[in-house]
Design an enzyme around this catalytic site. Structure first.
Site: not given
Ligand code: BES
Ligand code: ZN
Ligand code: ZN
Length: 468
Positions: A228, A233, A240, A251, A310, A312, A314
């Site tokens: 990735k 992000d 966020k 990220d 968010d 994104e 996947r």
């Molecule tokens: N990049 C984030 C996940 C992340 C969070 C990585 C903290 C490292 C530290 C990912 O893109 C994300 O935002 N995931 C969301 C998914 C949710 C919207 C289902 C998350 O983890 O909150």
């Molecule tokens: Zn992310």
């Molecule tokens: Zn994200």
């Protein structure tokens, strides 16, 4: 940092810090009769591999603390009865951990007059030629891990998809790895609409980075690593909260790990075919951003109903996994800082792995334990599919009832949709998804610099090295 080997301390010149490992010690540095010694406390009866990692790193961190430039220790002092590894394995481990602990991200810091506190030379006594080779191999591995950390630590303003693509080329300069970088027009031609949709909100153009290393025979088994590469992000329109934005320059840690694993595989001249794929975008909120509710027809033809911008990672990985199949690989491993939920489940002690394949899971767990890139398996059963069924599209990118439960497993089952359903007559690849969000940064007490960890370069490298 240089690692050198000497037969006896008599050959040493200049100011050197000696290391003494003993159960009776307490951790301290002492100067006696002009000789500086670093005493490390270590109870031999309680030693194990995990503690050994910490001990080696503590040695370096404490030496840095007293501004030592040269450190000397005896190889045999780090051999413990309880730890059942060969002296070569131990050599590799020592070599890699020394450099790992010496690293700090100082690119943006102004040095003081004395400069930064890095150890410049480590002298190891009591080795033989084979051990020395192993130690230097560990040193090479750690160099790539540290370069991974530098890429990940770079602030988002200085790390865009096109800069990441340049970094990929730079990482394998003079190595037999072919790097092809697709721009947005080329991605359009390939119908990579999932990647393009996520990247649309940013002023920075998206990139698809392809790294090809053919060290094996033509047509022989191929391993594809997918990383990735979200260079920042923000969450997109599902912006966020402030507290979650910091650190999101990292990220692209999956991408940086894949880039430097390829460099390492090529440096070590492994007789394997290895491909690295890094979909790289910046996830931003703007008038051009993809929206909650948008439905994207991915490269595979499967449509993605975006419920949350968010989630994104996947979405971009969907196209990358589809592209990966073009190599007819034996194994696909994807690496991504995919979900905060993985860290909720595991704490920051291990990455989460997901796979249908018990054997592959076991292998990754074993290699994880022996390299320090710890992983823990979480479920990805078929039942989870019910909660990502779309109402207007095929699959939703998050839980379709907006539940936060099991977030890491829903990320994995979403990715799985792009692995299964292979064309008829072609063997399905083995696949594992590695969610490195829990291990994106170092924890207090790990004897490592704050910031990016460079996981799972060692795991990926060893996995490839062990393919028969
Ligand atoms: N990049 C984030 C996940 C992340 C969070 C990585 C903290 C490292 C530290 C990912 O893109 C994300 O935002 N995931 C969301 C998914 C949710 C919207 C289902 C998350 O983890 O909150
Ligand atoms: Zn992310
Ligand atoms: Zn994200």
């Amino acid at each position: 940092m240089k690692i050198t080997f000497k037969d006896s301390i008599k050959d040493l010149k200049g100011e050197v810090l000696f290391v003494s490992v003993d159960s009776k010690n307490k951790d301290e540095t002492v100067k006696e009769n002009g000789v500086k010694t670093l005493y490390l406390k270590c109870d031999e009866t309680k030693m194990n591999l995990r503690k050994l990692y910490l001990l080696i790193r503590k040695m370096v961190v404490m030496a840095k603390g007293v501004k030592a430039k040269k450190l000397v220790f005896n190889f045999d002092d780090l051999r413990f009865k309880n730890i059942k590894i060969s002296k070569y394995e131990l050599g590799e481990l020592i070599g890699s951990q020394l450099d790992f602990a010496n690293y700090e991200f100082v690119k943006y810091k102004t040095p003081t007059k004395e400069g930064f506190n890095f150890i410049e030379e480590i002298i190891i006594l009591g080795t033989d030629k084979e051990i020395e080779k192993a130690i230097l191999k560990g040193h090479t591995i750690a160099e790539e891990v540290n370069k991974t950390r530098t890429l990940s630590n770079t602030p988002g303003g200085d790390m865009t998809p096109s800069i990441l693509a340049k970094a990929a080329k730079e990482a394998v300069k003079n190595l037999p790895v072919k790097v092809t970088v697709l721009g947005e027009k080329e991605m359009e031609r390939l119908n990579m609409r999932a990647i393009l949709s996520v990247g649309r909100g940013s002023d920075e153009e998206s990139r698809f980075i392809i790294m090809e290393y053919f060290g094996g025979k033509k047509g022989e088994r191929t391993t594809v690593l997918v990383g990735k590469g979200v260079t920042f992000d923000s969450g997109g329109i599902n912006l966020k909260p402030s507290s979650s934005l910091l650190g999101m320059n990292m990220d692209m840690s999956g991408g940086s790990a894949v880039i430097h694993t390829l460099a390492l595989v090529a440096k070590m001249k492994l007789k394997q075919n290895v491909i690295g794929l890094i979909p790289s975008v910046e996830n931003m909120a703007s008038g051009k951003s993809y929206r909650p509710g948008d439905i994207i027809r991915s490269m595979s033809g499967i449509t993605i109903e975006v419920l949350n911008t968010d989630a994104e990672g996947r979405v971009i990985l969907a196209d990358a996994l589809t592209y990966a199949k073009k190599y007819n690989p034996e194994v696909i491993l994807d690496v991504a800082t995919l979900t905060g939920a993985a860290a909720v489940a595991l704490g920051e002690r291990a990455s989460a792995i997901f796979t249908e394949d018990d054997e592959l899971a076991k292998k990754l767990e074993e290699i994880g334990e022996s390299t320090g890139d710890y992983v823990w398996r979480l479920p990805m059963w078929e039942e989870y599919e019910n909660e990502i069924k779309g109402s207007l599209g095929d699959f939703t990118n998050v839980h379709n009832k907006d539940s936060r439960y099991g977030g890491a497993s829903y990320g994995a089952i979403f990715l799985y949709q792009f692995i299964k359903g292979k064309a008829e007559g072609v063997k399905a690849p083995k696949w594992a998804h590695i969610d490195i969000a829990p291990r994106m940064t170092a924890m207090a007490g790990e004897n490592l610099a704050t910031g990016a960890l460079g996981t799972p370069v060692r795991l990926l490298y060893k996995f490839i090295e062990q393919i028969k």
